[in-house]
Design an enzyme around this catalytic site. Structure first.
Site, short mmCIF file in Angstrom:
data_model
loop_
_atom_site.label_atom_id
_atom_site.label_comp_id
_atom_site.label_asym_id
_atom_site.label_seq_id
_atom_site.Cartn_x
_atom_site.Cartn_y
_atom_site.Cartn_z
N LYS A 52 0.84 -1.21 0.00
CA LYS A 52 0.00 0.00 0.00
C LYS A 52 0.88 1.25 0.00
O LYS A 52 0.58 2.23 -0.70
CB LYS A 52 -0.94 -0.01 1.22
CG LYS A 52 -2.02 -1.06 1.11
CD LYS A 52 -2.79 -1.25 2.41
CE LYS A 52 -3.73 -2.44 2.31
NZ LYS A 52 -4.41 -2.76 3.58
N GLN A 96 -4.60 -1.50 9.93
CA GLN A 96 -4.44 -2.79 9.27
C GLN A 96 -4.96 -3.92 10.17
O GLN A 96 -4.59 -4.02 11.34
CB GLN A 96 -2.94 -3.02 8.95
CG GLN A 96 -2.65 -4.28 8.17
CD GLN A 96 -3.21 -4.25 6.74
OE1 GLN A 96 -3.16 -3.24 6.05
NE2 GLN A 96 -3.76 -5.37 6.31
N ASP A 119 -10.77 2.66 4.27
CA ASP A 119 -11.05 1.22 4.11
C ASP A 119 -12.55 0.98 3.99
O ASP A 119 -12.98 -0.13 3.67
CB ASP A 119 -10.51 0.43 5.31
CG ASP A 119 -9.23 -0.32 4.98
OD1 ASP A 119 -8.89 -0.40 3.78
OD2 ASP A 119 -8.59 -0.82 5.91
#
Ligand code: NAP
Length: 300
Positions: A52, A96, A119
Site C-alpha cells: 500500500k 491494518q 477502508d
C-alpha cells in the site's frame, strides 16, 4: 470469452490518479495523505502495508506508516485514532487488520471518523452505503464495481449471485449492486451499475449449483479453490473471482501458486467475461484504496 484485465485497468486508474495529484501539486495545493496504522509483526500484514505504501508513492500520494508493538493497549490505539481523526493534514487512515486478540476490532473501527475511513469498514460508512448516502466503499467491492464499469458490463435487471457474506466483500458488493444507481462513485463510467437482483449465498445455502445456473453474473468470494465448476455456470455468464488461495505446486520455485475460487480452465470457455487470478480483482483492490484516499481528500 473476454478476460477482465484488472492489472491493465488498475494501471490506467493509477495513471489517472497520478495526473490528478500532479495537478494539485502544480496548483500549489498540498497532496493527499494516507496514514497506515499497523500493530505487531504479522508477516502478511507487513507485506500488505508495504504494498500500500508503494502504491501511494507511485501516484504521489503521501503515505506514513505508524507502527505499534503487539502489546499496545486498546486505549492507546483509540488515542491514536482520535489523534488521526483530528489531524487536518491527514485525509484518510486505515488500521491494518487483524489486530491482536486483546483489542476489539469493532471498538477501533467504530472510533474512526467515517470521512477518513478509506477502508470503508466503519459502521457509519457501511450504514451510509446501505441507505444510499455518500460514503466511502471498501476497496474490494469498489474495485469490482469499477472493473464492471470499465468493461461496460451493465448490472441493471441482471441476476447477480454472490457467493460469500463477509463484511469486506460479500455483503458490501451485494448491497452496491442492488442499489438504485444514484450512488455512483465519481469515477464511475456510464455503465448502468446497480439495479441488479442479487442473491447472496454462503456455506449453509442449499443447492448452490442450481442458484448459480440462474445467474447472469457470479461473484465468488469464498476462499475455496475450484468451488465454482463449469456445471454451475450458464453459457454467456460473467464470472468475477475474488478468491485468493495458495495451493501446493512443486513445479513453482516458491512451492505454491495462487488460485481463485473458480475452476478457471473449465469455466472460462462458457463465460462472456471472467477475471483471472492473479491479475483480476486483486490489482483493483489496491488501486481502490488510492481512489478512496483521493475521495476523502476531495470531501474536505
Ligand atoms: P471470509 O470472511 O472467510 O468469508 C467467506 C464466505 O464464503 C463466508 O460467507 C462463507 O460462508 C462462504 N463460503 C465458504 N465456503 C463456501 C462454500 N463451500 N459454499 C458457499 N459459501 C462458502 O472471506 P473473505 O474475507 O470474504 O474472502 C474471501 C476470499 O476472497 C478469500 O480467498 C480472500 O483471500 C479473498 N479476498 C481477495 C481480495 C482481493 O483483493 N482479491 C480481497 C479480499 C478477500 P459462511 O458465512 O456460512 O461461513
Amino acid at each position: 470469452m473476454i478476460l477482465l484485465d484488472g492489472k491493465h485497468i488498475a494501471a490506467t486508474i493509477r495513471q489517472e490518479i497520478r495526473e490528478q495529484v500532479e495537478q494539485l501539486r502544480a496548483a500549489g495545493c498540498r497532496v493527499p495523505k494516507l496514514v497506515i496504522v499497523i500493530v505487531g509483526h504479522n508477516p502478511a500484514s507487513e507485506t500488505y502495508v508495504a504494498n500500500k505504501m508503494k502504491a501511494c508513492a507511485e501516484v504521489g500520494i503521501e503515505a506514513e506508516k505508524r507502527a505499534f508493538e503487539a502489546s499496545v493497549t486498546e486505549a492507546e490505539l483509540l488515542a491514536e485514532v482520535a489523534r488521526l481523526n483530528s489531524d487536518p493534514s491527514v485525509d484518510g487512515f486505515i488500521v491494518q487488520l487483524p489486530l491482536p486478540e486483546h483489542i476489539a476490532e469493532t471498538a477501533i473501527l467504530s472510533a474512526i471518523d467515517y470521512r477518513k475511513d478509506v477502508d470503508g469498514l466503519t459502521p457509519a460508512n457501511v450504514g451510509r452505503t446501505v441507505q444510499g448516502l455518500p460514503s466511502i466503499v471498501s476497496a474490494t467491492p469498489r474495485g469490482i464495481r469499477e472493473l464492471l464499469a470499465r468493461y461496460h458490463i451493465a448490472t441493471e435487471g441482471k441476476h447477480v449471485v454472490v457467493i460469500g457474506r463477509s463484511n469486506i466483500v460479500g455483503k458490501p458488493i451485494a448491497m452496491l449492486l442492488m442499489q438504485r444507481p444514484y450512488l455512483s462513485l465519481p469515477s464511475m463510467s456510464a455503465a448502468s451499475l446497480g439495479n441488479a437482483t442479487v442473491t447472496v449465498c454462503h456455506s449453509k445455502t442449499q443447492d448452490l449449483a442450481s442458484i448459480c445456473r440462474t445467474a447472469d453474473i457470479i461473484i465468488v468470494a469464498a476462499g475455496s479453490p475450484k468451488l465454482l465448476t463449469a456445471d454451475m455456470v450458464r453459457e454467456g455468464a460473467t464470472v468475477i473471482d475474488v478468491g485468493i488461495n495458495r495451493v501446493d505446486d512443486p513445479a513453482s520455485p516458491k512451492g505454491y501458486r495462487l488460485v481463485g475460487d473458480v475452476d478457471f480452465e473449465q469455466v472460462a470457455p462458457k463465460t462472456a467475461y471472467i477475471t483471472p487470478v492473479p491479475g483480476g480483482v486483486g490489482p483493483m483492490t489496491i488501486v481502490s484504496l488510492l481512489q478512496n484516499t483521493l475521495q476523502a481528500y476531495s470531501n474536505d
